[in-house]
Design a protein around this motif. Structure first.
Motif, short mmCIF file in Angstrom:
data_model
loop_
_atom_site.label_atom_id
_atom_site.label_comp_id
_atom_site.label_asym_id
_atom_site.label_seq_id
_atom_site.Cartn_x
_atom_site.Cartn_y
_atom_site.Cartn_z
N HIS A 73 -6.53 34.22 8.87
CA HIS A 73 -5.78 33.45 7.88
C HIS A 73 -5.72 31.99 8.30
O HIS A 73 -5.38 31.66 9.42
CB HIS A 73 -4.36 34.01 7.74
CG HIS A 73 -3.50 33.22 6.82
ND1 HIS A 73 -3.65 33.27 5.45
CD2 HIS A 73 -2.49 32.35 7.04
CE1 HIS A 73 -2.77 32.48 4.89
NE2 HIS A 73 -2.05 31.90 5.84
N GLY A 74 -6.09 31.09 7.36
CA GLY A 74 -5.97 29.67 7.61
C GLY A 74 -7.02 29.07 8.52
O GLY A 74 -6.90 27.92 8.93
N ARG A 75 -8.05 29.83 8.86
CA ARG A 75 -9.12 29.33 9.73
C ARG A 75 -10.39 29.17 8.91
O ARG A 75 -10.65 29.93 7.99
CB ARG A 75 -9.41 30.29 10.88
CG ARG A 75 -8.25 30.51 11.83
CD ARG A 75 -8.20 29.38 12.85
NE ARG A 75 -7.16 29.60 13.82
CZ ARG A 75 -7.37 29.96 15.07
NH1 ARG A 75 -8.59 30.15 15.51
NH2 ARG A 75 -6.37 30.11 15.89
N THR A 76 -11.18 28.19 9.27
CA THR A 76 -12.44 27.98 8.58
C THR A 76 -13.56 28.69 9.34
O THR A 76 -13.40 29.08 10.49
CB THR A 76 -12.76 26.48 8.48
OG1 THR A 76 -12.80 25.95 9.80
CG2 THR A 76 -11.72 25.76 7.65
N GLY A 77 -14.69 28.81 8.69
CA GLY A 77 -15.86 29.40 9.34
C GLY A 77 -15.74 30.90 9.49
O GLY A 77 -15.07 31.57 8.73
N GLY A 78 -16.37 31.41 10.53
CA GLY A 78 -16.46 32.85 10.71
C GLY A 78 -15.46 33.42 11.69
O GLY A 78 -15.78 34.36 12.40
N THR A 79 -14.26 32.86 11.76
CA THR A 79 -13.26 33.38 12.69
C THR A 79 -12.67 34.68 12.15
O THR A 79 -12.25 34.76 11.00
CB THR A 79 -12.14 32.35 12.93
OG1 THR A 79 -12.74 31.14 13.42
CG2 THR A 79 -11.13 32.86 13.95
N VAL A 80 -12.65 35.69 13.02
CA VAL A 80 -12.17 37.03 12.67
C VAL A 80 -11.01 37.38 13.60
O VAL A 80 -11.00 37.00 14.77
CB VAL A 80 -13.32 38.06 12.84
CG1 VAL A 80 -12.82 39.48 12.76
CG2 VAL A 80 -14.40 37.81 11.81
N VAL A 81 -10.03 38.13 13.06
CA VAL A 81 -8.94 38.65 13.88
C VAL A 81 -9.18 40.15 14.07
O VAL A 81 -9.42 40.87 13.09
CB VAL A 81 -7.56 38.44 13.21
CG1 VAL A 81 -6.46 39.15 14.00
CG2 VAL A 81 -7.26 36.97 13.08
N ARG A 82 -9.13 40.59 15.33
CA ARG A 82 -9.17 42.02 15.64
C ARG A 82 -7.76 42.40 16.08
O ARG A 82 -7.27 41.93 17.10
CB ARG A 82 -10.15 42.33 16.76
CG ARG A 82 -10.13 43.83 17.14
CD ARG A 82 -11.04 44.16 18.31
NE ARG A 82 -12.41 43.79 18.00
CZ ARG A 82 -13.14 42.94 18.73
NH1 ARG A 82 -12.64 42.38 19.80
NH2 ARG A 82 -14.38 42.66 18.38
N MET A 83 -7.10 43.24 15.28
CA MET A 83 -5.71 43.61 15.52
C MET A 83 -5.65 45.07 15.97
O MET A 83 -5.98 45.98 15.21
CB MET A 83 -4.90 43.43 14.24
CG MET A 83 -3.43 43.63 14.39
SD MET A 83 -2.58 42.15 14.93
CE MET A 83 -2.76 41.09 13.52
N THR A 84 -5.25 45.28 17.22
CA THR A 84 -5.06 46.62 17.77
C THR A 84 -3.58 46.94 17.65
O THR A 84 -2.75 46.21 18.20
CB THR A 84 -5.54 46.68 19.23
OG1 THR A 84 -6.91 46.25 19.28
CG2 THR A 84 -5.45 48.09 19.78
N CYS A 85 -3.26 48.02 16.92
CA CYS A 85 -1.88 48.31 16.53
C CYS A 85 -1.31 49.53 17.24
O CYS A 85 -1.99 50.56 17.35
CB CYS A 85 -1.81 48.55 15.03
SG CYS A 85 -2.38 47.14 14.06
#
Length: 132
Positions: A73-85
């Motif tokens: 969210h709110g990042r440009t380009g190909g930034t991905v968040v990997r969320m381990t829950c």
């Protein structure tokens, strides 16, 4: 592509999920955060939740729920968040601390008020009957 590795706490009560809004942000996130060098998932979870919500996670009760990936969210380009829950029991009373301005109990109706990776988690929890 850049990947942001995060650990999140899923605290579900009465079909509602605890969400946090950081100072200056316009969406809710799941409590948790980025791993420090050398930390395990559970060490990260305990540290971040202590810093953000002033409660103590009981690591022996932690259960891995899933790992989810989506654009940041709110990042440009190909930034991905990997969320381990993880779910986990805790001691204390959750209260906003550090960069957290607000805590709120969220339902599936709040799906449009969370970040993209959290939408995937909301879908998963709703489909499995945990989030109303």
């Amino acid at each position: 592509m850049t990947t942001i590795d995060k650990i999140a706490w899923l605290r579900i009560e009465d079909g509602r999920l605890l969400g946090a809004r950081s100072r200056g942000k316009d969406v809710y996130y799941l409590p948790g955060g980025k791993r420090e060098p050398g930390e395990t998932d559970l060490e990260t979870l305990a540290r971040e939740i202590g810093e953000e919500l002033t409660v103590d996670i009981e690591p022996g009760t932690a259960v891995h729920v899933g790992t989810f990936e989506a654009r940041a969210h709110g990042r440009t380009g190909g930034t991905v968040v990997r969320m381990t829950c993880y779910t986990a029991d805790y001691r204390g009373t959750p209260a906003p601390a550090g960069e957290i301005d607000e805590l709120r109990w969220l339902t599936y109706a709040d799906r449009d008020r969370v970040s993209p990776v959290n939408r995937l988690i909301f879908d998963h929890l709703h489909e499995s009957g945990h989030l109303r």
